[in-house]
Design a protein around this motif. Structure first.
Motif: not given
Length: 224
Positions: A190, A192-194, A196-197, A200
């Motif tokens: 869960k 934040p998307k940024n 996670k990016d 990665k």
């Protein structure tokens, strides 16, 4: 070292090996290597006893065979001396490789000695004695050069071992970091998307770097 010098060096070693194996003289060993015939002076023919009445016709030729044999021996000795000089030059060039000043000084010394020797009349026996001396000097130089090469190889191996250990440590650190990032991504679904990016992208760069380090480790291992 030129091709001619390498050839002379190889021929010299072959002659020494042949002499040790067969027990022949150094002159005969060089003659064998260069496919030259070295003949001893022909035996003197015994004078035939003539009848008392024909004593005036008794002729014994001794000088001619002796001169022929001596000429062959001198030519062979000169050939051996020339080969010894070439072998000596080749060895000094190899020993002083990368040291032009030292090589030039040694060449000057050799030239002075050879010019001085050329002014003196020397017998075949003294020439062979000098060749024997040169052979001993060459053997000493060969041993020194061998020790020098062993020392250089040992130092190179030592540097490679250190490089291998450093690279191996880097690989282990990268694998640990990669595992931590992958675990963090897995444990925080869960996040934040940024974030996670970014994580990665970092994982991708870690994998690429890890691959390069492993390849480098393989190359080092081949050299050890």
């Amino acid at each position: 070292m030129t091709a001619a010098q390498k050839k002379a060096k190889a021929k010299f070693k072959q002659a020494i090996a042949y002499r040790q194996k067969t027990g022949v003289s150094l002159k005969e060993a060089f003659a064998h290597v260069y496919d030259k015939k070295v003949g001893a002076a022909p035996k003197k023919k015994a004078a035939k006893k003539a009848a008392p009445k024909k004593a005036a016709k008794k002729v014994v030729k001794k000088a001619a065979p002796k001169k022929i044999g001596l000429s062959i021996a001198k030519k062979a000795a000169a050939k051996v001396k020339s080969l010894a000089r070439k072998a000596q030059d080749a060895y000094y060039e190899g020993f002083y490789e990368g040291k032009p000043a030292a090589l030039a000084k040694k060449r000057a010394e050799l030239k002075a000695k050879r010019v001085s020797a050329a002014k003196k009349k020397v017998s075949e026996k003294s020439i062979l004695n000098k060749i024997h001396k040169v052979k001993n000097e060459v053997s000493e130089l060969d041993e020194l050069q061998h020790k020098h090469m062993i020392g250089a190889v040992d130092k190179m191996r030592e540097r490679l071992i250190k490089e291998y250990n450093w690279t191996d440590t880097d690989v282990k650190n990268l694998e640990r970091e990669l595992g931590n990032m992958q675990q963090a991504l897995k444990e925080n679904p869960k996040a934040p998307k940024n974030l996670k990016d970014e994580t990665k992208k970092y994982i991708v760069s870690l994998k690429s770097l890890l691959k390069e380090e492993k390849e480098h480790l393989k190359e080092i291992k081949k050299l050890l």
